[in-house]
Design a protein around this motif. Structure first.
Motif: not given
Length: 174
Positions: A32-39
């Motif tokens: 998910p984009a949210e996981t990438t964003l968090l990183g």
């Protein structure tokens, strides 16, 4: 459900990423984009470790949820952008997300932050005091967000704080 809300600790990153991935998983989408964003947020100067909180099972420390606020701004005034807020699907609708929200808003207020902005469901976030940003003269990064872009003013908020809102840089790369 009883949870322990605490600051994210070194070593929690993988568990937080797993919770975020599970919370935002969609069929056919590997990450998910949210996981990438968090990183990406973790590497950004806008990352605020004091406002990265986890909900943990008090019996074994398992991370069940996570919330983070990062540095944003309204015009040139430093403020906070909230998100992502993640709760593992096995623990959703049990108060974990609400506990995280209350904790991060209390922490932000105690740190004399002026306001918190987010993009999310008005039906969910209204209970935490969020209102459409447009009611306060704060402009969303994307006008199409309408009432889904919301703010909550905190005790240290100046009476007049208006203008465009800007998230930490990784948000603009989504």
């Amino acid at each position: 459900m009883v949870v322990l809300i605490r600051r994210e600790l070194p070593g929690d990153e993988a568990a937080v990423a797993a919770v975020t991935t599970a919370a935002f998983a969609k069929p056919g989408s590997p990450l998910p984009a949210e996981t990438t964003l968090l990183g990406e947020l973790r590497k950004d100067p806008g990352w605020l470790p004091r406002l990265s909180l986890v909900a943990a099972d008090p019996s074994d420390g398992t991370v069940l949820g996570h919330v983070v606020c990062t540095r944003g701004r309204v015009g040139s005034t430093p403020v906070l952008g909230l998100g992502p807020l993640s709760v593992h699907p096995d623990h959703q609708v049990r108060g974990v997300g609400s506990a995280l929200m209350h904790a991060v808003l209390g922490a932000a207020d105690a740190l004399d932050e002026p306001l918190v902005a987010l993009l999310g469901s008005p039906g969910f976030y209204r209970r935490f005091g969020f209102r459409p940003a447009s009611e306060f003269g704060i402009l969303a990064p994307d006008p199409a967000w309408g009432d889904y872009f919301q703010i909550r003013r905190l005790a240290a908020c100046p009476t007049v704080l208006r203008g465009p809102f800007h998230y930490a840089a990784p948000f603009t790369r989504l």
